[in-house]
Scaffold this motif. Structure first.
Motif, PDB file in Angstrom:
ATOM      1  N   ASN A 193       0.844  -1.197   0.000  1.00  0.00           N
ATOM      2  CA  ASN A 193       0.000   0.000   0.000  1.00  0.00           C
ATOM      3  C   ASN A 193       0.879   1.247   0.000  1.00  0.00           C
ATOM      4  O   ASN A 193       1.357   1.675   1.049  1.00  0.00           O
ATOM      5  CB  ASN A 193      -0.921   0.006   1.218  1.00  0.00           C
ATOM      6  CG  ASN A 193      -1.827   1.227   1.239  1.00  0.00           C
ATOM      7  OD1 ASN A 193      -1.940   1.959   0.254  1.00  0.00           O
ATOM      8  ND2 ASN A 193      -2.491   1.464   2.368  1.00  0.00           N
ATOM      9  N   PRO A 194       1.099   1.853  -1.164  1.00  0.00           N
ATOM     10  CA  PRO A 194       1.942   3.046  -1.257  1.00  0.00           C
ATOM     11  C   PRO A 194       1.454   4.207  -0.398  1.00  0.00           C
ATOM     12  O   PRO A 194       2.230   5.125  -0.104  1.00  0.00           O
ATOM     13  CB  PRO A 194       1.877   3.399  -2.745  1.00  0.00           C
ATOM     14  CG  PRO A 194       1.562   2.101  -3.432  1.00  0.00           C
ATOM     15  CD  PRO A 194       0.639   1.396  -2.489  1.00  0.00           C
ATOM     16  N   ASN A 195       0.197   4.154   0.012  1.00  0.00           N
ATOM     17  CA  ASN A 195      -0.361   5.216   0.850  1.00  0.00           C
ATOM     18  C   ASN A 195      -0.421   4.823   2.323  1.00  0.00           C
ATOM     19  O   ASN A 195      -1.229   5.376   3.081  1.00  0.00           O
ATOM     20  CB  ASN A 195      -1.766   5.578   0.360  1.00  0.00           C
ATOM     21  CG  ASN A 195      -1.758   6.130  -1.048  1.00  0.00           C
ATOM     22  OD1 ASN A 195      -0.917   6.953  -1.393  1.00  0.00           O
ATOM     23  ND2 ASN A 195      -2.694   5.673  -1.878  1.00  0.00           N
ATOM     24  N   SER A 196       0.410   3.872   2.727  1.00  0.00           N
ATOM     25  CA  SER A 196       0.358   3.389   4.111  1.00  0.00           C
ATOM     26  C   SER A 196       1.022   4.332   5.101  1.00  0.00           C
ATOM     27  O   SER A 196       0.949   4.111   6.313  1.00  0.00           O
ATOM     28  CB  SER A 196       1.008   2.002   4.211  1.00  0.00           C
ATOM     29  OG  SER A 196       2.338   2.042   3.726  1.00  0.00           O
ATOM     30  N   GLY A 197       1.695   5.367   4.606  1.00  0.00           N
ATOM     31  CA  GLY A 197       2.275   6.371   5.496  1.00  0.00           C
ATOM     32  C   GLY A 197       3.538   5.931   6.198  1.00  0.00           C
ATOM     33  O   GLY A 197       3.758   6.293   7.370  1.00  0.00           O
ATOM     34  N   VAL A 198       4.383   5.180   5.510  1.00  0.00           N
ATOM     35  CA  VAL A 198       5.607   4.690   6.153  1.00  0.00           C
ATOM     36  C   VAL A 198       6.881   5.260   5.520  1.00  0.00           C
ATOM     37  O   VAL A 198       7.983   4.918   5.950  1.00  0.00           O
ATOM     38  CB  VAL A 198       5.661   3.142   6.105  1.00  0.00           C
ATOM     39  CG1 VAL A 198       4.527   2.541   6.909  1.00  0.00           C
ATOM     40  CG2 VAL A 198       5.629   2.640   4.662  1.00  0.00           C
ATOM     41  N   LYS A 199       6.746   6.103   4.518  1.00  0.00           N
ATOM     42  CA  LYS A 199       7.928   6.612   3.804  1.00  0.00           C
ATOM     43  C   LYS A 199       8.910   7.326   4.737  1.00  0.00           C
ATOM     44  O   LYS A 199      10.119   7.106   4.679  1.00  0.00           O
ATOM     45  CB  LYS A 199       7.493   7.556   2.686  1.00  0.00           C
ATOM     46  CG  LYS A 199       6.848   6.871   1.495  1.00  0.00           C
ATOM     47  CD  LYS A 199       6.506   7.883   0.412  1.00  0.00           C
ATOM     48  CE  LYS A 199       5.856   7.215  -0.791  1.00  0.00           C
ATOM     49  NZ  LYS A 199       5.506   8.196  -1.852  1.00  0.00           N
TER      50      LYS A 199
END
Length: 219
Positions: A193-199
């Motif tokens: 999930n690229p939008n998982s907020g872990v970057k």
């Protein structure tokens, strides 16, 4: 001091149990234990349906669950592949009551024996077990359950967002004790999930690991 909800539950439970005792003669003496468990669970579900508070329902389920312990142990000892709605419902109640170890034990058996969720449930067993255990910002002491749930469900299809949430939780909980493992989990979460907020956290861990690798050796 007992809450009004707890007082109501205890009164309702007493009434239901009394009624069940009076009606016991209606169930033939030779009826199977599964039928008796099914009847008991139907009564317990009626009690739970009357409680609006999710927190209180979880507390009540924790109170009721010991009544099914021997049956659950018996089913799992039998090794039967037959669908067991009572067993799976106990798994769900254990999840709600916070008994993740007990829920995972039942889930492992249910998945190994090809069981599914009872009717009227949209989600399946692996999705449910991983989603619930990884939800609500798990604490460090719950890390073993998160990791066990990830391992148990790794070969089962489910929405990418659920798997990402579980790996994100594992990464967050491992960050202080095992940065490399934490980074691995966070990267998996990012992949699912690229939008998982872990970057941001991935960047911090990569820098932390790189800095540690470049640190001068101690004398």
């Amino acid at each position: 001091m007992k809450s009004p909800a707890r007082t109501h539950f205890e009164k309702t439970l007493t009434t239901k149990q009394a009624a069940a005792s009076k009606g016991a003669a209606a169930i033939p003496a030779d009826v199977g234990i599964a039928a008796r468990m099914k009847a008991m669970m139907a009564g317990h579900k009626t009690i739970l349906k009357a409680i609006k508070s999710k927190l209180e329902k979880a507390s009540v389920k924790a109170t009721l669950l010991p009544e099914y312990a021997a049956y659950v142990e018996g089913v799992m000892a039998s090794g039967s592949n037959a669908q067991e709605d009572i067993l799976v419902t106990v798994m769900l109640w254990r999840l709600d009551a916070g008994d993740y170890a007990g829920a995972l034990e039942v889930a492992a058996y249910a998945l190994d024996h090809g069981m599914s969720m009872p009717e009227n449930f949209k989600s399946d067993i692996p999705t449910t077990i991983l989603d619930v255990i990884a939800d609500n910002d798990p604490s460090v002491d719950q890390l073993p359950f998160v990791l066990e749930a990830i391992e148990l469900t790794k070969d089962h299809d489910m929405p990418d967002e659920v798997r990402a949430k579980a790996h994100k939780a594992a990464g967050k909980l491992l960050a202080d004790t095992d940065p490399a493992a934490a980074l691995s989990h966070l990267k998996i979460a990012q992949e699912f999930n690229p939008n998982s907020g872990v970057k941001t956290q991935i960047g911090k861990l990569e820098k932390q690991i790189a800095d540690a690798g470049n640190a001068p050796a101690a004398d």
